[in-house]
Design an enzyme around this catalytic site. Structure first.
Site, PDB file in Angstrom:
ATOM      1  CD  GLN A  39     -16.007 -10.521   5.246  1.00 21.73           C
ATOM      2  OE1 GLN A  39     -16.517 -12.140   3.988  1.00 21.73           O
ATOM      3  NE2 GLN A  39     -16.690 -10.835   6.218  1.00 21.73           N
TER       4      GLN A  39
HETATM    5  N1  LIG Z   1      -1.437  -1.851  13.022  1.00 22.40           N
HETATM    6  C1  LIG Z   1      -3.078  -2.081  13.772  1.00 22.40           C
HETATM    7  N2  LIG Z   1      -4.217  -3.220  13.376  1.00 22.40           N
HETATM    8  C2  LIG Z   1      -4.893  -3.177  13.557  1.00 22.40           C
HETATM    9  C3  LIG Z   1      -4.987  -1.602  14.062  1.00 22.40           C
HETATM   10  N3  LIG Z   1      -6.732  -2.032  14.242  1.00 22.40           N
HETATM   11  C4  LIG Z   1      -7.052  -3.312  14.028  1.00 22.40           C
HETATM   12  N4  LIG Z   1      -5.780  -3.708  13.607  1.00 22.40           N
HETATM   13  C5  LIG Z   1      -5.689  -4.754  12.794  1.00 22.40           C
HETATM   14  O1  LIG Z   1      -6.749  -5.255  11.452  1.00 22.40           O
HETATM   15  C6  LIG Z   1      -7.237  -6.134  11.055  1.00 22.40           C
HETATM   16  C7  LIG Z   1      -8.992  -6.460  10.949  1.00 22.40           C
HETATM   17  O2  LIG Z   1      -9.355  -5.447  11.767  1.00 22.40           O
HETATM   18  P1  LIG Z   1     -11.108  -5.491  12.528  1.00 22.40           P
HETATM   19  O3  LIG Z   1     -11.215  -4.926  13.899  1.00 22.40           O
HETATM   20  O4  LIG Z   1     -11.646  -7.505  12.768  1.00 22.40           O
HETATM   21  O5  LIG Z   1     -11.537  -5.284  11.187  1.00 22.40           O
HETATM   22  P2  LIG Z   1     -13.059  -4.734  10.741  1.00 22.40           P
HETATM   23  O6  LIG Z   1     -13.148  -3.656  10.421  1.00 22.40           O
HETATM   24  O7  LIG Z   1     -14.473  -5.487  11.895  1.00 22.40           O
HETATM   25  O8  LIG Z   1     -13.211  -6.011   9.489  1.00 22.40           O
HETATM   26  P3  LIG Z   1     -14.461  -6.691   9.497  1.00 22.40           P
HETATM   27  O9  LIG Z   1     -15.354  -6.984  10.375  1.00 22.40           O
HETATM   28  O10 LIG Z   1     -14.670  -7.577   8.331  1.00 22.40           O
HETATM   29  O11 LIG Z   1     -16.082  -5.791   8.288  1.00 22.40           O
HETATM   30  C8  LIG Z   1      -7.205  -7.167  12.655  1.00 22.40           C
HETATM   31  O12 LIG Z   1      -5.631  -8.220  12.184  1.00 22.40           O
HETATM   32  C9  LIG Z   1      -6.901  -5.913  13.316  1.00 22.40           C
HETATM   33  O13 LIG Z   1      -5.751  -6.405  14.318  1.00 22.40           O
HETATM   34  C10 LIG Z   1      -4.636  -1.203  14.735  1.00 22.40           C
HETATM   35  O14 LIG Z   1      -5.296   0.375  14.805  1.00 22.40           O
HETATM   36  N5  LIG Z   1      -3.286  -0.665  14.010  1.00 22.40           N
END
Ligand SMILES: Nc1nc2c(ncn2[C@@H]2O[C@H](COP(=O)(O)OP(=O)(O)OP(=O)(O)O)[C@@H](O)[C@H]2O)c(=O)[nH]1
Ligand SMILES: [Mg+2]
Length: 152
Positions: A39
């Site tokens: 974020q």
């Molecule tokens: N379809 C799909 N959805 C995904 C994939 N990877 C993550 N998501 C979805 O994307 C959203 C964000 O994923 P996170 O892993 O929380 O993202 P992050 O990069 O850790 O985000 P921050 O912690 O806010 O920086 C979630 O709803 C996941 O389920 C993927 O490979 N395919």
């Protein structure tokens, strides 16, 4: 492992650790297992987070065309960082299980990867949900960093 919020970093870590990728993350900020929240308010902390680093995994949401410029700016800014000099850069184009997501050409152009001469980089499409290419990506960074370590 860094990248904008919602890119899928925490989900990738969970998948690699064989955890259930469908349960919500306990923390949106800092996971001690290798990924930091993306974020806007957290991005200034990225620089406190690493010491001299051998490998950076940059996670891009391949479905997020609206923020590809923001993503490019954050990446190129980060690569100026002294402690990342010489690090191997793996770009994970994540969420490629989703129909209509950006293809490799769009990612290459959107992130201006070919302009990067300061780091050895490699781009791979992947999915944290299906697990596609996650192990291959890790294998690449490990091999690339290892090859460099032997040069010193
Ligand atoms: N379809 C799909 N959805 C995904 C994939 N990877 C993550 N998501 C979805 O994307 C959203 C964000 O994923 P996170 O892993 O929380 O993202 P992050 O990069 O850790 O985000 P921050 O912690 O806010 O920086 C979630 O709803 C996941 O389920 C993927 O490979 N395919
Ligand atoms: Mg996260």
């Amino acid at each position: 492992m860094l990248g904008l919020d919602n890119a899928g970093k925490t989900t990738i870590v969970k998948k690699i650790m064989n955890e259930d990728v469908n349960t919500a993350s306990s923390s949106k900020q800092l996971s001690m297992r290798g990924d930091v929240g993306g974020q806007k308010t957290l991005r200034s902390y990225w620089r406190n987070y690493f010491e001299k680093t051998d490998a950076l995994i940059w996670v891009v949401d391949a479905t997020d065309r609206l923020r590809i410029d923001d993503c490019r700016d954050e990446l190129h800014g980060l690569l100026q960082e002294e402690r990342l000099s010489g690090a191997s850069l793996l770009v994970f184009a994540n969420k490629t299980d989703v129909q209509g997501c950006m293809d490799e050409t769009e990612i290459l152009q959107g992130l201006q990867l070919k302009a990067i001469r300061s780091h050895r980089w490699h781009v791979l499409r992947c999915s944290a949900i299906t697990g596609e290419n996650l192990r291959e990506g890790l294998a690449w960074v490990v091999e690339d960093a290892k090859a460099r370590l032997f040069l010193y």
